[in-house]
Scaffold this active site. Structure first.
Site, PDB file in Angstrom:
ATOM      1  N   LYS A   9      46.228   4.705  37.608  1.00 49.42           N
ATOM      2  CA  LYS A   9      45.021   3.675  38.385  1.00 49.42           C
ATOM      3  C   LYS A   9      43.645   4.139  37.433  1.00 49.42           C
ATOM      4  O   LYS A   9      44.050   5.729  36.889  1.00 49.42           O
ATOM      5  CB  LYS A   9      43.746   4.022  39.898  1.00 49.42           C
ATOM      6  N   TYR A  49      46.043  -7.718  45.251  1.00 50.90           N
ATOM      7  CA  TYR A  49      45.624  -6.532  46.442  1.00 50.90           C
ATOM      8  C   TYR A  49      46.004  -8.083  47.303  1.00 50.90           C
ATOM      9  O   TYR A  49      44.880  -7.817  48.537  1.00 50.90           O
ATOM     10  CB  TYR A  49      44.265  -6.030  46.810  1.00 50.90           C
ATOM     11  N   ASN A 112      44.074   7.432  44.626  1.00 54.20           N
ATOM     12  CA  ASN A 112      45.409   8.319  44.737  1.00 54.20           C
ATOM     13  C   ASN A 112      46.273   8.031  43.387  1.00 54.20           C
ATOM     14  O   ASN A 112      47.275   7.831  43.518  1.00 54.20           O
ATOM     15  CB  ASN A 112      45.975   7.619  45.793  1.00 54.20           C
ATOM     16  N   HIS A 115      50.012   3.057  41.558  1.00 46.07           N
ATOM     17  CA  HIS A 115      50.197   2.220  42.575  1.00 46.07           C
ATOM     18  C   HIS A 115      51.774   1.577  42.499  1.00 46.07           C
ATOM     19  O   HIS A 115      51.808   2.061  40.929  1.00 46.07           O
ATOM     20  CB  HIS A 115      49.582   1.165  42.074  1.00 46.07           C
ATOM     21  N   GLU A 126      54.637  -8.694  41.237  1.00 43.04           N
ATOM     22  CA  GLU A 126      52.871  -8.077  40.915  1.00 43.04           C
ATOM     23  C   GLU A 126      53.294  -7.975  38.893  1.00 43.04           C
ATOM     24  O   GLU A 126      52.708  -7.569  38.245  1.00 43.04           O
ATOM     25  CB  GLU A 126      53.574  -6.173  41.559  1.00 43.04           C
TER      26      GLU A 126
HETATM   27  O1  CDP Z   1      49.203   2.374  46.909  1.00 44.97           O
HETATM   28  P1  CDP Z   1      50.054   2.058  48.526  1.00 44.97           P
HETATM   29  O2  CDP Z   1      50.936   0.780  48.769  1.00 44.97           O
HETATM   30  O3  CDP Z   1      50.582   3.352  49.305  1.00 44.97           O
HETATM   31  O4  CDP Z   1      48.997   1.845  49.599  1.00 44.97           O
HETATM   32  P2  CDP Z   1      48.084   0.684  50.387  1.00 44.97           P
HETATM   33  O5  CDP Z   1      47.711   0.209  51.921  1.00 44.97           O
HETATM   34  O6  CDP Z   1      48.432  -0.597  49.704  1.00 44.97           O
HETATM   35  O7  CDP Z   1      46.864   0.161  50.096  1.00 44.97           O
HETATM   36  C1  CDP Z   1      46.485  -0.365  48.095  1.00 44.97           C
HETATM   37  C2  CDP Z   1      45.384   1.014  48.017  1.00 44.97           C
HETATM   38  O8  CDP Z   1      44.300   0.389  48.771  1.00 44.97           O
HETATM   39  C3  CDP Z   1      45.565   2.485  48.562  1.00 44.97           C
HETATM   40  O9  CDP Z   1      46.929   2.877  47.209  1.00 44.97           O
HETATM   41  C4  CDP Z   1      44.350   2.908  48.571  1.00 44.97           C
HETATM   42  O10 CDP Z   1      43.728   2.893  46.972  1.00 44.97           O
HETATM   43  C5  CDP Z   1      43.482   2.233  49.340  1.00 44.97           C
HETATM   44  N1  CDP Z   1      43.009   2.105  51.084  1.00 44.97           N
HETATM   45  C6  CDP Z   1      42.217   2.280  51.105  1.00 44.97           C
HETATM   46  O11 CDP Z   1      41.096   2.957  50.288  1.00 44.97           O
HETATM   47  N2  CDP Z   1      41.887   3.070  51.905  1.00 44.97           N
HETATM   48  C7  CDP Z   1      42.917   2.361  53.419  1.00 44.97           C
HETATM   49  N3  CDP Z   1      42.058   2.900  54.476  1.00 44.97           N
HETATM   50  C8  CDP Z   1      43.783   1.881  53.337  1.00 44.97           C
HETATM   51  C9  CDP Z   1      44.005   1.866  51.395  1.00 44.97           C
HETATM   52 MG    MG Z   2      50.603  -1.115  48.767  1.00 38.63          MG
END
Ligand code: CDP
Ligand code: MG
Length: 138
Positions: A9, A49, A112, A115, A126
């Site tokens: 990212k 997303y 974080n 991805h 994707e």
């Molecule tokens: O990236 P990952 O698949 O681990 O998590 P996700 O649940 O698919 O969420 C996508 C991205 O949204 C995360 O990597 C975070 O950067 C962001 N996110 C956030 O900003 N706040 C949250 N409560 C959950 C996700």
């Molecule tokens: Mg995810």
């Protein structure tokens, strides 16, 4: 053999972590079979997303992914989807184990760093979204 989509990212690119993150992926025994640095289109990120479209953080995560260059890559190998998820660590870096990318280099869920696709079906979609031109190597 599986393929998965990995993004470094904008925060990870800005912090010059492309090398460190790529090295961890390759050290795990997985191969990078496509890689490009791009300014993502808003429409690409919104499709990426789409599953989170109704969540409160959707707008912010899309703003973030379009705030600077993203390094997109395809990673290939045995059980690549699950292996990469484990190497990245939990979504919230505060819950991510030390030794994972997020556990070692990140502190906030909004930034974080990385991805990776959640499962094989997401990976296929994707990869098609981020590499419509196709990839060089299987
Ligand atoms: O990236 P990952 O698949 O681990 O998590 P996700 O649940 O698919 O969420 C996508 C991205 O949204 C995360 O990597 C975070 O950067 C962001 N996110 C956030 O900003 N706040 C949250 N409560 C959950 C996700
Ligand atoms: Mg995810």
């Amino acid at each position: 053999m599986e393929k998965t989509l990995v993004l470094i990212k904008p925060g990870g690119v800005a912090r010059n972590l492309i090398g460190v993150i790529s090295q961890r992926i390759e050290s795990r025994g997985l191969s990078i079979t496509a890689m490009k640095l791009i300014n993502a289109e808003r429409s690409t990120v919104e499709k990426h997303y789409a599953e989170h479209a109704s969540r409160p953080f959707f707008g912010e995560v899309c703003d973030y992914l379009t705030s600077g260059p993203v390094l997109a890559m395809v990673v290939s190998g045995t059980n690549a989807v699950k292996a990469i998820r484990a190497t990245m660590g939990a979504t919230n870096p505060l819950d991510a184990s030390p030794g994972t990318i997020r556990g070692d280099f990140a502190l906030s869920i909004e930034d974080n760093l990385v991805h990776s696709s959640a499962d094989l079906e997401a990976a296929q979609n994707e990869i098609a979204l981020w590499f419509p031109e196709g990839i060089v190597k299987n």
